[in-house]
Every structure is written in structure tokens, then in C-alpha cells.
Write an enzyme that holds these catalytic residues in place. Structure first.
Site, short mmCIF file in Angstrom:
data_model
loop_
_atom_site.label_atom_id
_atom_site.label_comp_id
_atom_site.label_asym_id
_atom_site.label_seq_id
_atom_site.Cartn_x
_atom_site.Cartn_y
_atom_site.Cartn_z
N HIS A 1 55.94 -49.95 40.01
CA HIS A 1 55.70 -49.42 41.36
C HIS A 1 56.78 -48.42 41.75
CE1 HIS A 1 53.64 -53.52 42.16
NE2 HIS A 1 52.68 -52.61 42.03
N LYS B 1 43.95 -63.44 50.75
CA LYS B 1 44.61 -63.61 49.46
C LYS B 1 45.88 -64.45 49.65
CE LYS B 1 46.58 -60.79 45.75
NZ LYS B 1 46.93 -59.44 45.35
N ARG C 1 47.20 -47.85 35.00
CA ARG C 1 47.72 -48.42 33.75
C ARG C 1 46.66 -48.44 32.66
NH1 ARG C 1 49.63 -54.11 35.17
NH2 ARG C 1 47.78 -53.98 36.43
N SER D 1 52.49 -57.22 38.95
CA SER D 1 53.00 -58.20 39.90
C SER D 1 52.56 -59.60 39.53
CB SER D 1 52.54 -57.86 41.32
OG SER D 1 53.17 -56.70 41.78
#
Length: 162
Positions: free
Chosen positions: A17, A41, A90, A128
Site C-alpha cells: 500500500h 466486515k 497485483r 492485508s
């Protein structure tokens, strides 16, 4: 193009990040790091903790500001007078998802554009979710997150959740 926004959950912010933030800052004079407070979440860290992690990790960077938000990204973009979304990619799966979101965001906010930055080989494998798993098992996270973030986590932030 004065500002861009880099949205995400950043639970926690990683070296990948930070790389995207630095590269976005080389393109735009102002980078907002939008920390989504998604109440549906279950995050390891509160939105306030995630914002503080970002502030500490980007403390030496002029033109970078962490902001929290709920709801639609385009609503935050309107409040900030921002039309550029930064996304780090990614994998090919990231590209497919971001293509779909880009179309939706443009429909919701005419003029919204998404700028994709490809992850560098040295950070593309960092996520993460992988860092959260390492934290859960009390493993060394220093190679995956900024030093300031590792210090916060190792210093006791949210240890009661581990």
C-alpha cells in the site's frame, strides 16, 4: 488533476500500500487515502486505528492525507472535489474487478477515472489478509508493514483481539 483518492480497508496498511501511495504522490500533488468503515466486515483494527497507522506510516509525505468514510466512494469523492481513483493491481483478478468498479463509478460520478498502478515484484505478494494471519499467530510482520505500523501492533494495539 489536483487530487486522487486511494481507497481501501487497509486492515492493516502494508508495504505494498505504501508503495502505491508513494507512486501516486509522484503523479498527483494530493493523495487522499480513503479508509472504508465497512460495518458489515469484521476488521482486526478499528477505522480510527487504521487511519492512525496510515498517518504514522506516511508522516513524512507532504500531500498525503488519511480520511475515513462509510458508504459509496463516489460520495466521498464529491465531498473532496476529487475525480481520480488510484488502485493497485497485483493479479489479473484484481484487474477484472477494478474494470467493473471503474464502469460503475463513472456511471455514479461522471468524470470519475480509475488509474491503476501495477504492484512491484517485491510487494505484489503482500496482502492485508496475510498480515492479519501472521499477527494472529504472533509471527514477525516487520517485512510486510511499515516500521511505524509494526511498532503500533507490537506495542499492544488490539492485542485483546488476537
Amino acid at each position: 488533476m489536483n487530487a486522487c483518492i486511494y481507497p481501501g480497508s487497509f486492515d492493516p496498511i502494508t508495504n505494498g500500500h505504501i508503495d502505491i501511495i508513494c507512486r501516486a504522490r509522484n503523479i498527483f500533488p494530493k493523495v487522499y487515502v480513503g479508509v472504508l468503515n465497512n460495518t458489515a466486515k469484521r476488521n482486526l483494527f478499528s477505522v480510527e486505528e487504521r487511519v492512525e497507522m496510515i498517518r504514522r506510516a506516511t508522516g513524512g509525505m507532504d500531500g498525503v492525507e488519511a480520511v475515513s468514510f462509510e458508504g459509496l466512494l463516489v460520495d466521498l469523492m464529491e465531498r473532496l472535489s476529487c475525480r481520480i481513483i488510484i488502485r493497485g493491481l497485483r493479479t489479473g483478478a484484481d484487474l477484472e474487478l477494478e474494470q467493473q468498479l471503474s464502469v460503475i463509478n463513472r456511471q455514479l460520478l461522471p468524470g470519475a477515472e480509475t488509474v491503476a498502478l501495477l504492484a512491484k515484484p517485491e510487494t505484489y505478494f503482500i496482502s492485508s489478509s496475510a498480515v492479519r494471519e501472521l499477527i494472529e499467530f504472533h509471527a514477525d510482520i516487520s517485512g510486510y508493514v511499515p516500521r511505524e505500523v509494526a511498532d503500533m501492533i507490537n506495542g499492544g494495539i488490539k492485542n485483546e483481539n488476537l
